[in-house]
Design a protein around this motif. Structure first.
Motif, short mmCIF file in Angstrom:
data_model
loop_
_atom_site.label_atom_id
_atom_site.label_comp_id
_atom_site.label_asym_id
_atom_site.label_seq_id
_atom_site.Cartn_x
_atom_site.Cartn_y
_atom_site.Cartn_z
N LEU B 510 0.79 -0.89 0.33
CA LEU B 510 -0.37 0.14 -0.03
C LEU B 510 0.68 0.82 -0.01
O LEU B 510 0.55 2.19 -0.93
CB LEU B 510 -1.09 -0.09 1.44
N ASN B 511 1.89 1.21 0.80
CA ASN B 511 3.22 2.14 0.71
C ASN B 511 3.52 2.41 -0.67
O ASN B 511 3.90 3.96 -0.74
CB ASN B 511 4.30 1.80 1.43
N ILE B 512 3.68 1.40 -1.21
CA ILE B 512 4.56 1.65 -2.75
C ILE B 512 3.35 2.54 -3.47
O ILE B 512 3.52 3.52 -4.37
CB ILE B 512 4.73 0.97 -3.29
N VAL B 513 2.03 1.95 -3.31
CA VAL B 513 0.94 2.93 -4.50
C VAL B 513 0.91 3.98 -4.10
O VAL B 513 0.81 5.28 -4.68
CB VAL B 513 -0.34 2.38 -3.65
N SER B 514 0.85 4.26 -2.72
CA SER B 514 0.60 5.62 -1.92
C SER B 514 1.85 6.66 -2.77
O SER B 514 1.70 7.67 -3.59
CB SER B 514 1.15 5.70 -0.26
N LYS B 515 2.40 6.52 -3.16
CA LYS B 515 4.17 6.65 -3.36
C LYS B 515 4.11 6.98 -4.37
O LYS B 515 4.12 7.87 -5.70
CB LYS B 515 5.62 5.51 -3.04
N ILE B 516 3.57 5.81 -5.52
CA ILE B 516 3.55 6.35 -6.99
C ILE B 516 2.73 7.62 -7.03
O ILE B 516 2.81 8.28 -8.29
CB ILE B 516 3.43 4.70 -7.87
N ILE B 517 1.39 7.34 -6.39
CA ILE B 517 0.36 8.42 -7.22
C ILE B 517 0.83 10.13 -6.45
O ILE B 517 1.01 10.65 -7.24
CB ILE B 517 -0.90 9.04 -5.58
N LYS B 518 1.78 9.87 -5.00
CA LYS B 518 2.42 11.06 -4.65
C LYS B 518 3.15 11.24 -5.45
O LYS B 518 3.47 12.67 -6.04
CB LYS B 518 3.75 11.08 -3.08
N CYS B 519 4.28 10.62 -6.00
CA CYS B 519 5.13 11.59 -7.43
C CYS B 519 4.64 11.56 -8.66
O CYS B 519 4.90 12.57 -9.11
CB CYS B 519 6.63 9.78 -7.45
N LYS B 520 3.59 11.18 -9.19
CA LYS B 520 3.02 11.24 -10.29
C LYS B 520 1.71 12.40 -10.09
O LYS B 520 1.61 13.56 -11.28
CB LYS B 520 2.07 9.97 -10.34
N ASP B 521 1.01 12.52 -8.93
CA ASP B 521 0.11 13.41 -8.62
C ASP B 521 -0.15 14.16 -7.85
O ASP B 521 -0.56 13.95 -6.81
CB ASP B 521 -1.04 12.84 -9.31
N SER B 522 0.78 14.95 -7.29
CA SER B 522 0.87 15.54 -6.15
C SER B 522 -0.30 16.54 -5.60
O SER B 522 -0.90 16.29 -4.10
CB SER B 522 1.59 16.96 -5.69
#
Lengths: 217, 649
Positions: B510-522
């Motif tokens: 879940l943390n990785i999903v969160s990270k991906i979203i954070k990087c892609k779409d702040s």
């Protein structure tokens, strides 16, 4: 059956959790109550899911946000996070599987460990339609419920027996508790947000309510 | 011995034959004059973007006379043969014809993503050219993985589920040997299941009433299941972690075992004896549980592959080296744990090398991971809370409610006779299936057989709801229980971490999903933060059952295959190779699934930002995606994210 209402038109929002062992019929109780549906093949709940339905209780519109939780122990850590803020709980067992009734005690402990002590709890013996397979007697369950100060009802999601009653009863009792508490505090109950911060009153309140309203199939 | 690929042309067949034909009417299928081959080693599936066809190609073995020369060749078949008997020669002769028919028909088929143009299929010749005469994939499988990863339909589109079992560099002979060995292992696991079931049934009245009230009872069982023959494993783990709680735990469990009869009723004792009695399998399951202890092990070094490889390749001296190593490791840290391992040693010789190496590998990983304490905790806790009997019960509950989507994709299983279905159900102790038709009873019984065996194989994880969702597609295409089991076990090597009680695996994901979203779409991420939903718990279910609840059966297989191909590439160390020609140039990642999950959240960014003001609403949105996802768009988006973000995540 109370009318299904628009989602945002309500006086109260109560969060209620459905808990109990795997395969006792929690998801079907929920789908029966919120959508009047039942499926023998409903899949296991992974983590949590929820559905809502609004009903009228004592001239107020109460919106129930009902959280259906995975029954397996393994998911307990996740599901218990969703107990937070719950003001009502239906603790479900399967009347045809005694072991699911034995586990009720653990569920109760779990629930009380994660929620306000004044939460309205109803013990629900589901699958009451399977009369020939019954493994838990109504008396035993009733006695347990009395001992534990919870409400009790037997239901059948398949036959739609008592499902409406069970949820309505829980919501009504929550409303009673909240109203009384609100009177005491002089709060405006309608202003309470999302049901999460509602204090359902002291332990005595719940007990009193319970004594007045216990019923069974 | 001749190797062959069986391709299951499920969808195609269905479509071509038209729905007016019942699913059970397969005998007239033109494409399939070919043998259905007994044992497959690798099964391959492919997704044709144009038609949305799903081809599962089974790497199969046809044992026939005359096929032996040349060290085996690879061919592929449309599988829908009613005969179920392999005749490789016929098969060989028919390859070209089959291919022609299959390919010519595909052009006219439609699917939900028909408009998305995909590359054309490789011709059988090209497919065969990927393999050397001894049945090895050329260039270590790079070319082959490339095909699968890009979602292109080709006969070379290897099903990575099976690749989990075999080294990409393995030869046909090696795979044969592994298969034989693994079959025995599976049969032993099943035997134990049956023994336990028998005991449980015999004492069912006691069990039923005593149930979990007598916790020692069930605990004993599970602990014994886990501890019997696991000395090496436990010691291995201990040596890994070097922490005493573990020792205590194990010692306790063996004490419990010894005194089980005193504390509990007889049946638990009996049970423990049953479980205890089989030496070799215990080691196997133990090894697995050790393996599983390290949350980050993932698939970088999976036991089946490593095991098979090593078992096959290892010379005597290798083995000895392995034994030495393992013994040293054990002795170092596990005094008092060796009592029963001594008697087992002779039986275990061939497994030990693997053992040692795994333990060693794990040691490293564990140290990195730093979560051994929580692991220990979870382990003991899980044993207190769950046990084999509970798993047995839940497995059966879940098995009978598996849906019937698979039926259209598995002709022979759809046709199973009533008698066979009932027999199998009875043999695995499945009841309460009154509302099901024979093929679904059969399916449910297979689920029970394999899941139950898995609980013994991997007692740390045991059974967790959601696993039946993961197994169902596999047994639908893999008709042999042992093969299906090992496919599943390979698959679970990564997926099992999602089911751990301590949630380390799932939280990491879940943390990785969160990270991906954070990087892609702040912007979206900030919104999630405001709703206190940045932990991405709303995609929990997607992670746990890998989109199985959101995608159709066919779409699920499409997605899984591509995801597996990435993981296989990583495992095989083909990360640095030039993937330049591949669509989007996305390097392989272990976490493609997570990128896909992030992609489907990002696809709804506008809705989430503008309309949703609580985590609950986002969760509801995620749970209602079923039937609304385009798997190819999802993969395209996911690959896009990988390209942009893989070095940041």
């Amino acid at each position: 059956m109370a009318a299904y209402r628009a989602d945002d038109d309500y006086d109260y929002l109560f969060k209620v959790v459905l808990i109990g062992d795997s395969g006792v019929g929690k998801s079907n109780l929920l789908s029966r109550f919120t959508r009047n549906e039942f499926s023998l093949e409903s899949k296991s709940t992974i983590g949590v899911e929820f559905a809502t339905r609004s009903i009228r209780v004592d001239d107020k519109v109460v919106k129930a946000q009902i959280w259906d939780t995975a029954g397996q122990e393994r998911y307990r850590a996740i599901t218990s996070a969703y107990y937070r803020g719950a003001v009502g709980a239906l603790l479900v067992y399967d009347v045809t599987r005694h072991v699911t009734f034995e586990n009720v005690e653990r569920w109760l402990k779990e629930l009380r460990g994660h929620t306000d002590s004044n939460i309205v709890i109803m013990l629900v013996g589901n699958k009451a339609d399977l009369r020939h397979l019954r493994a838990v007697s109504t008396d035993d369950a009733k006695a347990f419920a009395e001992r534990e100060n919870t409400f009790f009802m037997e239901t059948s999601a398949l036959e739609s027996m008592n499902v409406e009653n069970a949820f309505t009863e829980v919501l009504t009792q929550i409303h009673h508790v909240v109203s009384r508490k609100a009177l005491e505090v002089g709060d405006d109950p309608a202003a309470l947000p999302k049901g999460r911060t509602i204090n359902v009153g002291s332990k005595d309140d719940v007990s009193a309510v319970k004594n007045a309203g216990c019923c069974s199939a | 011995m001749v190797n062959a690929f069986i391709r299951v042309t499920d969808r195609e067949k269905k479509k071509q034959k038209g729905r007016q034909n019942s699913n059970r009417d397969f005998s007239l299928d033109l494409t399939v004059v070919f043998p259905y081959i007994a044992i497959f080693m690798l099964f391959f599936s492919t997704g044709d973007g144009i038609e949305g066809l799903r081809k599962w190609i089974l790497f199969a073995e046809a044992s026939t006379a005359g096929g032996g020369g040349g060290g085996g060749f690879w061919s592929y078949y449309s599988v829908v043969s009613p005969s179920g008997i392999a005749i490789a020669v016929t098969a060989m002769a028919g390859i070209a014809l089959a291919a022609t028919i299959v390919y010519s028909r595909r052009g006219s088929l439609k699917s939900p993503w028909a408009l998305r143009k995909r590359k054309y299929a490789l011709q059988p010749k090209q497919w065969k050219s990927l393999f050397t005469p001894d049945g090895k994939l050329g260039d270590g499988g790079v070319k082959f993985l490339k095909k699968v990863r890009s979602g292109v339909f080709t006969p070379t589109n290897c099903d990575v589920c099976m690749l989990n079992r075999y080294d990409l560099n393995s030869s046909k002979e090696e795979r044969d040997s592994i298969r034989r060995q693994k079959r025995k292992e599976f049969e032993r696991l099943r035997k134990r299941c049956r023994q336990i079931l028998k005991r449980v049934e015999n004492s069912s009245t006691v069990k039923e009433t005593a149930g979990n009230n007598c916790n020692e009872d069930s605990e004993d069982l599970s602990q014994v299941v886990d501890s019997s023959g696991l000395e090496d494993v436990d010691s291995g783990r201990r040596s890994t972690e070097g922490e005493s709680p573990m020792v205590d735990d194990s010692e306790n469990s063996s004490k419990v075992k010894e005194t089980a009869g005193n504390n509990c009723n007889e049946d638990s004792e009996d049970l423990s004896q049953v479980v205890d009695s089989s030496g070799l399998e215990d080691v196997v399951s133990g090894r697995r549980s050790t393996k599983g202890e390290s949350p980050m092990v993932d698939d970088s070094d999976r036991p089946p592959r490593g095991q098979s490889h090593q078992t096959l390749v290892s010379s005597d001296s290798d083995s000895e080296g392995g034994i030495d190593k393992s013994e040293i490791t054990c002795e170092d840290n596990s005094p008092g744990e060796t009592e029963s391992s001594g008697s087992d040693t002779s039986d275990e010789d061939e497994n030990i090398p693997l053992f040692a190496s795994e333990i060693t590998e794990e040691n490293n990983i564990d140290k990195d991971d730093n979560s051994s304490a929580s692991r220990i905790k979870s382990r003991s806790k899980s044993h207190a809370d769950e046990d084999f009997a509970t798993w047995q019960r839940i497995i059966r509950v879940d098995a009978v409610r598996a849906n019937d989507e698979w039926i259209a994709y598995s002709s022979t299983q759809a046709l199973v006779s009533e008698m066979k279905a009932y027999q199998l159900a009875e043999s695995v102790g499945l009841k309460e299936y009154d509302h099901l038709e024979p093929c679904r009873i059969y399916h449910a019984a297979r689920l029970v057989a394999i899941l139950e065996a898995y609980t013994l194989y991997d007692p740390e994880i045991g059974y967790c709801q959601g696993m039946s969702d993961l197994l169902s597609p596999i047994i639908s295409v893999v008709e042999d229980d042992s093969e299906a089991f090992w496919c599943f076990a390979g698959f679970m090597k990564k997926a099992r971490h999602n089911f751990r009680l301590d949630e380390v695996g799932i939280r990491r994901q879940l943390n990785i999903v969160s990270k991906i979203i954070k990087c892609k779409d702040s912007h979206l991420y900030r919104h999630l933060e405001e709703l206190q939903a940045e932990d991405c718990f709303f995609v929990y279910r997607m992670v746990v059952v890998l989109f199985r609840r959101e995608l159709s059966f066919e779409q699920t297989l499409c997605l899984w295959e591509v995801v597996w191909a990435d993981q296989a590439a990583i495992r095989a160390g083909i990360t640095k190779t030039s993937w330049g020609r591949m669509r989007l140039r996305a390097p392989p990642t272990d976490d493609l699934l997570l990128y896909a999950i992030a992609a489907c959240v990002l696809q709804r960014r506008k809705l989430i930002i503008e309309m949703y003001s609580s985590m609950d609403e986002i969760m509801r949105e995620c749970h209602s995606m079923a039937g609304r996802l385009d798997v190819w768009k999802l993969l395209d988006d996911a690959h896009g994210l990988v390209v942009n973000l893989h070095d940041k995540i």
